[in-house]
Design an enzyme around this catalytic site. Structure first.
Site, PDB file in Angstrom:
ATOM      1  NE  ARG A  36      15.230   0.523   1.453  1.00 47.64           N
ATOM      2  CZ  ARG A  36      14.266   0.262   0.571  1.00 47.64           C
ATOM      3  NH1 ARG A  36      13.844   1.199  -0.273  1.00 47.64           N
ATOM      4  NH2 ARG A  36      13.707  -0.944   0.538  1.00 47.64           N
ATOM      5  CB  ILE A  62      16.442  -4.328  -0.333  1.00 48.57           C
ATOM      6  CG1 ILE A  62      16.790  -3.366   0.815  1.00 48.57           C
ATOM      7  CG2 ILE A  62      15.713  -3.612  -1.442  1.00 48.57           C
ATOM      8  CD1 ILE A  62      17.726  -2.227   0.394  1.00 48.57           C
ATOM      9  CB  SER A  63      13.203  -5.660   4.374  1.00 47.28           C
ATOM     10  OG  SER A  63      13.420  -7.047   4.480  1.00 47.28           O
ATOM     11  CD  GLN A  64       6.824  -1.756   4.096  1.00 48.57           C
ATOM     12  OE1 GLN A  64       6.447  -2.940   4.103  1.00 48.57           O
ATOM     13  NE2 GLN A  64       6.023  -0.761   4.421  1.00 48.57           N
ATOM     14  N   PRO A  65      11.499  -0.341   4.201  1.00 50.51           N
ATOM     15  CG  PRO A  65      12.281   1.664   3.253  1.00 50.51           C
ATOM     16  CD  PRO A  65      11.445   0.452   2.952  1.00 50.51           C
TER      17      PRO A  65
END
Length: 215
Positions: A36, A62-65
């Protein structure tokens, strides 16, 4: 490019996601494999393995994992599935889908993000089909799709995406008009669409070219 320290941080992040309820072993394995830190902006590289969304170019994130893992788990991707992703963004979610063995088609509205994701994914050895355009229209040339994933919030599911969902297919999208959206899972049975609600999330809005130009 991917140091032992970063690999260790990634393993810890995946363990954290497991504790939060992510159970699919294939999804967890994909998250362990995808670096990431190579998808975030250099300014935020030290935060790459925190469970949080981070800014990227063009006012996007970038979205939260956890969100990536949750959406991916809901999608139920199997190797060989043809998957349409709406909103390539950094390319991170696209890489996760590739790791699951999907044939990925991803559409991005922002030219800068499209070009950066294409370069990044190619450099890392991923081979999705990428397109610069209006994701609300899907990608009819390659329809129907076994799975469709929308990574931005919309007031409703764009009709073109429902049309491009295969019989027995599954669509996952955040839908709502407020600051939070409801995660929906849509499954197609003939001309009928079954809908399930899977919790509240917060996404950047799914925009049209006209909305982008007006900003």
């Amino acid at each position: 490019m991917d140091s032992p320290r970063q690999q260790g941080l990634r393993r810890k992040l995946v363990q954290q996601l497991e504790r939060k309820g992510i159970k699919d072993p294939a999804v967890l394995a994909a998250l362990r494999r995808v670096p990431r830190h190579l998808f975030v902006e250099p300014t935020f590289i030290e935060l790459a393995y925190e469970d949080r969304a981070l800014p990227i170019a063009c006012g996007q994130t970038i979205s939260q994992p956890y969100t990536v893992a949750y959406q991916t788990e809901l999608l139920q991707v199997c190797p060989g599935h043809k998957v349409l992703e709406i909103g390539t963004g950094s390319g991170y979610q696209c890489a996760i889908l590739c790791e699951l063995g999907a044939e990925v088609y991803s559409v991005e509205l922002e030219r800068i993000l499209y070009e950066r994701a294409r370069e990044r994914l190619t450099r890392l050895g991923y081979r999705p089909f990428l397109r610069w355009g209006d994701g609300r229209l899907g990608w009819p040339t390659y329809a129907p799709f076994d799975r469709i994933l929308v990574t931005a919030g919309a007031p409703e599911i764009p009709p073109a995406l429902l049309d491009q969902l295969a019989e027995g297919g599954r669509l996952v999208a955040p839908v709502g008009t407020g600051s939070d959206q409801t995660m929906l899972v849509i499954t197609r049975e003939g001309n009928q669409f079954k809908q399930e609600e899977k919790g509240l999330f917060r996404f950047v809005p799914l925009r049209s070219p006209d909305q982008r130009e007006a900003e």
